[in-house]
Write a protein that holds these residues in place. Structure first.
Motif, mmCIF file in Angstrom:
data_model
loop_
_atom_site.group_PDB
_atom_site.id
_atom_site.type_symbol
_atom_site.label_atom_id
_atom_site.label_comp_id
_atom_site.label_asym_id
_atom_site.label_seq_id
_atom_site.Cartn_x
_atom_site.Cartn_y
_atom_site.Cartn_z
ATOM 1 N N GLY A 42 0.786 -1.228 0.000
ATOM 2 C CA GLY A 42 0.000 0.000 0.000
ATOM 3 C C GLY A 42 0.815 1.274 0.000
ATOM 4 O O GLY A 42 0.241 2.369 0.074
ATOM 5 N N LYS A 43 2.129 1.135 -0.067
ATOM 6 C CA LYS A 43 2.993 2.320 -0.043
ATOM 7 C C LYS A 43 3.842 2.389 -1.302
ATOM 8 O O LYS A 43 4.037 1.389 -1.987
ATOM 9 N N GLU A 44 4.354 3.576 -1.569
ATOM 10 C CA GLU A 44 5.222 3.742 -2.718
ATOM 11 C C GLU A 44 6.619 3.184 -2.434
ATOM 12 O O GLU A 44 7.051 3.089 -1.286
ATOM 13 N N ARG A 45 7.297 2.819 -3.524
ATOM 14 C CA ARG A 45 8.668 2.359 -3.384
ATOM 15 C C ARG A 45 9.534 3.531 -2.946
ATOM 16 O O ARG A 45 9.435 4.627 -3.497
ATOM 17 N N GLU A 46 10.392 3.290 -1.960
ATOM 18 C CA GLU A 46 11.248 4.370 -1.471
ATOM 19 C C GLU A 46 12.708 3.940 -1.473
ATOM 20 O O GLU A 46 13.036 2.780 -1.204
ATOM 21 N N GLY A 47 13.557 4.887 -1.794
ATOM 22 C CA GLY A 47 14.980 4.619 -1.809
ATOM 23 C C GLY A 47 15.551 4.619 -0.406
ATOM 24 O O GLY A 47 15.114 5.392 0.457
ATOM 25 N N ILE A 48 16.508 3.742 -0.180
ATOM 26 C CA ILE A 48 17.160 3.644 1.127
ATOM 27 C C ILE A 48 18.590 4.169 1.031
ATOM 28 O O ILE A 48 18.993 5.033 1.812
ATOM 29 N N GLU A 89 8.111 -1.325 11.275
ATOM 30 C CA GLU A 89 7.880 -0.430 10.142
ATOM 31 C C GLU A 89 8.853 -0.678 8.994
ATOM 32 O O GLU A 89 8.660 -0.168 7.892
ATOM 33 N N ASP A 90 9.897 -1.449 9.234
ATOM 34 C CA ASP A 90 10.837 -1.804 8.173
ATOM 35 C C ASP A 90 10.356 -2.985 7.345
ATOM 36 O O ASP A 90 11.005 -3.349 6.354
ATOM 37 N N THR A 91 9.256 -3.575 7.735
ATOM 38 C CA THR A 91 8.707 -4.697 6.979
ATOM 39 C C THR A 91 8.335 -4.249 5.576
ATOM 40 O O THR A 91 7.573 -3.296 5.389
ATOM 41 N N ALA A 92 8.902 -4.928 4.590
ATOM 42 C CA ALA A 92 8.685 -4.546 3.194
ATOM 43 C C ALA A 92 9.387 -5.546 2.287
ATOM 44 O O ALA A 92 10.160 -6.384 2.752
ATOM 45 N N MET A 93 9.113 -5.423 0.997
ATOM 46 C CA MET A 93 9.911 -6.110 0.001
ATOM 47 C C MET A 93 11.079 -5.189 -0.324
ATOM 48 O O MET A 93 10.872 -3.994 -0.587
ATOM 49 N N TYR A 94 12.273 -5.731 -0.297
ATOM 50 C CA TYR A 94 13.462 -4.946 -0.558
ATOM 51 C C TYR A 94 14.028 -5.305 -1.926
ATOM 52 O O TYR A 94 14.165 -6.495 -2.263
ATOM 53 N N TYR A 95 14.353 -4.282 -2.694
ATOM 54 C CA TYR A 95 14.846 -4.453 -4.049
ATOM 55 C C TYR A 95 16.199 -3.773 -4.221
ATOM 56 O O TYR A 95 16.436 -2.703 -3.636
#
Length: 125
Positions: A42-48, A89-95
């Motif tokens: 539900g969120k946009e992809r964000e750069g780390i 809150e760091d739960t996500a798919m990481y690319y």
């Protein structure tokens, strides 16, 4: 054509650490930059963070400074993302992504042409 493969994702409890790796199955240029991104449901992809191969310079999104470290492992030919003090809150798919001709700050998805399939990170409280 560059194929990127991420590894190292998994499930950890809050406060734990994970190290993600990004390996290019074909060569990347010395002008390349490699970025790590994430996308939660539900969120946009964000750069780390991004790693600039030529100058071996790392650049981070402000919110990632202090807990995330991007680095190159020359022996394994990977660009790694060390993640500490993980939070739910760091739960996500990481690319990971590659821009063969370089990038500016490296944390904008539009700068990258090649993307991996992603690795899931789940942090439980």
């Amino acid at each position: 054509q560059v194929e990127l493969v991420e590894s190292g994702g998994g499930s950890v409890q809050a406060g734990g650490s994970l190290k993600l790796s990004c390996k290019a199955t074909s060569g990347t240029s010395t002008s390349a930059c490699i970025g790590w991104f994430r996308q939660a449901p539900g969120k946009e992809r964000e750069g780390i963070a991004a790693f600039f191969i030529r100058g071996k310079i790392a650049h981070y999104r402000d919110a990632a400074k202090g807990r995330f470290t991007i680095s190159q492992d020359n022996a394994k030919n990977t660009v790694d993302l060390q993640m500490n003090s993980l939070e739910p809150e760091d739960t996500a798919m990481y690319y990971c992504a590659a821009a063969l001709l370089g990038c500016t700050d490296g944390i904008r998805a539009a700068e990258y042409r090649y993307w991996g399939q992603g690795t899931q990170v789940t942090v439980s409280s």
